[in-house]
Write an enzyme that holds these catalytic residues in place. Sequence first.
Site, PDB file in Angstrom:
ATOM      1  N   ALA A   1      33.816  48.650  40.546  1.00  0.00           N
ATOM      2  CA  ALA A   1      34.879  48.615  41.557  1.00  0.00           C
ATOM      3  C   ALA A   1      35.320  47.196  41.868  1.00  0.00           C
ATOM      4  CB  ALA A   1      34.403  49.307  42.835  1.00  0.00           C
ATOM      5  N   GLU A   2      34.373  46.274  41.866  1.00  0.00           N
ATOM      6  CA  GLU A   2      34.683  44.895  42.257  1.00  0.00           C
ATOM      7  C   GLU A   2      35.420  44.115  41.166  1.00  0.00           C
ATOM      8  OE1 GLU A   2      34.404  43.305  45.019  1.00  0.00           O
ATOM      9  OE2 GLU A   2      33.124  44.584  46.257  1.00  0.00           O
TER      10      GLU A   2
END
Length: 202
Positions: free
Chosen positions: A106-107
């Site tokens: 996600a990051e």
Amino acid sequence: MDIRLIQNMMKAQAMANFTQGSTIPTSNGSMFQDMLQMMLSKQFQPATTSSIRSQLQQGDRITNQALYRTISPVQSNLGTDVQSIIDEAANKYGVDRNLISTVIKAESNFDQHAVSHAGAQGYMQLMPKTAAGLGVTDPFDAKQNIFGGTSYLKQMLNRYNGNTSLALAAYNAGPGNVDKHGGIPPFKETQNYVNKIMTQYV
């Protein structure tokens, strides 16, 4: 070219022609021409050019250190097995390896060089001040970044008594905002972030 040598050769040719007479065939003339041509060709033959490196003085030679920067940790870790680092971090800090992987996805989408518009860096998008507080000296080093991010995630899990959603919200928006709002902050980005990870993680 030695002029005296040519003069001596010319005298020798004249003497040979005089003593032998014009009726006797001789090759002295052609021999003289051949020798003269050979000497001329040697005289005007270009000298062999030495390399630029050999012409440089010792103090003027350029070394690799002057031409190239030292290889950075970013380059030296390109071949690192990220999964093995995640497993090691999971064992060290007691965080589910699947949660760590999902956060990285996600990051940064597993981009070791990722930098956000806000300045977050590396796999787990550590902010410079957060990274410094975690003892991370190079946020682009794979192991330092993942270990630092996992350590911070563990701190948030402990802070919110193992509540993964609140820990993720704190990881994204900061624990101050989670405390201020008494839960997941009403920020669209943070809410989407938590929902996305929890959906993929669970």
